[in-house]
Design an enzyme around this catalytic site. Structure first.
Site, mmCIF file in Angstrom:
data_model
loop_
_atom_site.group_PDB
_atom_site.id
_atom_site.type_symbol
_atom_site.label_atom_id
_atom_site.label_comp_id
_atom_site.label_asym_id
_atom_site.label_seq_id
_atom_site.Cartn_x
_atom_site.Cartn_y
_atom_site.Cartn_z
ATOM 1 N N GLU A 58 0.268 2.362 -4.923
ATOM 2 C CA GLU A 58 0.758 1.872 -3.451
ATOM 3 C C GLU A 58 -0.276 0.657 -3.189
ATOM 4 O OE1 GLU A 58 1.098 6.507 -3.761
ATOM 5 O OE2 GLU A 58 -0.065 4.886 -4.423
ATOM 6 N N HIS B 260 -4.655 1.946 -7.162
ATOM 7 C CA HIS B 260 -3.297 2.640 -7.199
ATOM 8 C C HIS B 260 -2.013 2.047 -7.088
ATOM 9 C CE1 HIS B 260 -5.862 6.524 -5.974
ATOM 10 N NE2 HIS B 260 -6.861 5.901 -6.992
ATOM 11 N N CYS C 115 -4.649 5.661 -0.196
ATOM 12 C CA CYS C 115 -3.371 5.168 -0.071
ATOM 13 C C CYS C 115 -2.733 5.303 1.237
ATOM 14 C CB CYS C 115 -2.455 5.568 -1.456
ATOM 15 S SG CYS C 115 -3.004 5.218 -2.860
ATOM 16 N N CYS D 195 -2.569 9.607 -1.792
ATOM 17 C CA CYS D 195 -3.544 9.926 -1.542
ATOM 18 C C CYS D 195 -4.190 9.670 -0.510
ATOM 19 C CB CYS D 195 -4.444 9.904 -3.045
ATOM 20 S SG CYS D 195 -5.215 8.085 -2.782
#
Length: 158
Positions: free
Chosen positions: A57, A55, A88, A85
């Site tokens: 991040e 992801h 993250c 999410c």
């Protein structure tokens, strides 16, 4: 929030758009800033790398930590194009930045097919009620490793 914060957020949003155009993954971008300089950037690369943890991040945190030669982001600020999410958010808390800014919220993400609510719901459930069956085995053997860690005199705490 300052004009500089807006500039940094625009960079995170730009990375999200760039990731879409490059077919890297979903529409997410993130940067890590320290002392007014970008030290880590990332866009979502889940589908292009076959890595469900790639992801934006996480990618940005990994790059920033490598650039700082540190496993923590003390004094840093994370700018992300969307509310993180659960994975993250956990990574952000482990990295320990001073602050985080986000543009879109998780409802906005759900409206385009990225609904993280089921994970938030799962976390709140007792283990035996979660969708993925989770069974504890060999706990005694696992606890020996924890005991070794607790007794290790030259460990790096985090």
């Amino acid at each position: 929030m300052t004009e500089r914060d807006k500039e940094f957020m625009r960079r995170a949003i730009e990375l999200a758009q760039n990731g879409i155009e490059a077919n890297d993954g979903g529409p997410f971008g993130a940067i890590v800033v320290r002392d007014g300089e970008i030290i880590g950037e990332g866009c979502n690369r889940v589908t292009s790398t076959n890595d469900p943890t790639a992801h934006a991040e996480v990618v940005a945190i990994r790059e920033a930590c490598q650039n700082l030669n540190s496993f923590q982001l003390d004094g840093c600020v994370i700018y992300t194009s969307c509310e993180p999410c659960p994975m993250c958010l956990g990574a952000i808390y482990w990295a320990r930045p001073a602050k985080m800014y986000f543009a879109c919220n998780r409802e906005d993400a759900a409206n385009v097919g990225f609904d993280d609510d089921f994970i938030y719901d799962e976390i709140a459930l007792p283990i035996e009620q979660r969708r993925i069956e989770s069974i504890s085995i060999l706990r005694d053997e696992g606890l020996m490793v924890f005991e070794n860690w607790a007794n290790k005199s030259d460990k790096t705490e985090y």
